[in-house]
Enzyme design. Structure first.
Site: not given
Ligand code: 13P
Ligand code: G3H
Ligand code: ZN
Length: 321
Positions: A81, A260
């Site tokens: 991600d 997330d």
């Molecule tokens: P949220 O913060 O809405 O859960 O989005 C997560 C996300 O886009 C991770 O790439």
């Molecule tokens: O889009 C981001 C996700 O919520 C991941 O968050 O980079 O804190 O792991 P993080």
């Molecule tokens: Zn994202």
């Protein structure tokens, strides 16, 4: 069983969305697999750079491998991600990932295309697919600043050229959501017309439809926030995406919906309530077990909203064709 993200997208396209859940630890991994087996849903595990660095990338990858053995019926993809170029190459070369996201959306249009193209070439050579982002999340927060916010939305007229020249397999489109628990200051304002326009423009250019990814899709349940705050938290003015928007988005071509924050809220609620109610406790396993149960329920319920619940049998038949 690990499958390609492309296979999941192909089965889901136009019908439902696959939940892409960010995980960081053992408890989340157990809850995710259990919730998806209970709801009979395919899913995407996504690891951010931060998740890979939290303990050690080998640790979380080993946890996922172990879960695959514990839950042999699970069907899922493993995805990076919000990767930068270097992290994308690390994941591509590792042989463990199904797909990567290259997030070069903060660069100029030309630079975004160039970076994405390089990642696509390396990924495709090894059988992985690539999610790229055009436009930037955030900014569309209330009606009065929609015009200003629109500057951040994906431009559907640029999308065809971007997809064509970058060779990306799916597109993270900015349609008004943002990451975290504070998505909208006024009313929710999702811009589904952006997705419709992108798919329309692709068809007009004689191209195949491209799966769209919706980031920032947590619903930030207000009951969850209320319980967190009642147990000592201070989360004010939070607001998320209406879960009833997931399926309409899926029908338009969104195949991957990223979640997330909602999982983090489950963790926070469970642990705040546990230690409020058990001030003398210091064994982390009792709240950890409650969290796994609650995260399992949360995942199963989310999959119902995404339309991915109950899709495993049909997906299995599709994969064996
Ligand atoms: P949220 O913060 O809405 O859960 O989005 C997560 C996300 O886009 C991770 O790439
Ligand atoms: O889009 C981001 C996700 O919520 C991941 O968050 O980079 O804190 O792991 P993080
Ligand atoms: Zn994202």
């Amino acid at each position: 069983m690990i499958v390609t993200t492309a296979q999941l997208a192909k089965h889901a396209f136009g019908k439902y969305a696959v939940g892409a859940y960010n995980i960081n630890n053992i408890e989340q991994t157990m809850g995710l697999f259990r919730g998806c087996i209970e709801s009979q849903a395919p899913f995407i595990i996504q690891l951010s750079k931060g998740a890979r660095a939290y303990s050690d990338k080998r640790m979380i990858e080993a946890v996922i491998r172990a879960a695959g053995e514990i839950f042999p019926d699970a069907i899922y993809a493993v995805h990076l991600d919000h990767g930068d170029e270097e992290t994308c190459y690390d994941c591509i070369d590792s042989g463990f990932y199904s797909s990567v996201m290259i997030d070069a959306s903060h660069h100029s249009f030309e630079e975004n295309i160039a970076i994405t193209r390089r990642v696509v070439d390396r990924a495709h050579a090894k059988g992985l697919t690539v999610e790229a982002e055009l436009g930037q999340l955030g900014g569309v927060e209330e009606d009065v600043i929609v015009e200003e916010g629109n500057a951040c939305l994906t431009n559907p007229d640029q999308a065809v050229e971007f997809i064509q020249r970058s060779g990306c397999d799916s597109l993270a489109a900015a349609i008004g959501t943002s990451h975290g628990a504070f998505k909208f200051k006024g009313q929710q304002s999702l811009h589904f017309e952006v997705i419709e326009e992108i798919e329309k423009n692709l068809a007009a250019a004689g191209m195949q439809p491209v799966p769209i990814v919706m980031h920032g899709s947590s619903s930030v349940p207000q009951e969850e926030v209320r319980r967190i705050n009642a147990a000592g938290g201070k989360i004010a003015d939070s607001c998320g995406v209406n879960e009833d928007e997931y399926l309409p988005a899926a029908k338009l071509g969104v195949t991957k919906i990223n979640i997330d924050t909602d999982g983090r809220l489950v963790w926070t609620r469970v642990h705040r309530e546990f230690f409020r109610d058990n001030p003398a406790a210091f064994d982390f396993r009792p709240p950890g077990k409650i969290f796994m149960d609650e995260y399992t329920k949360f995942i199963a319920a989310k999959n119902v909203k995404l339309g991915s619940a109950g899709q495993l049998a049909s997906l299995r038949a599709f994969l064996s064709k």
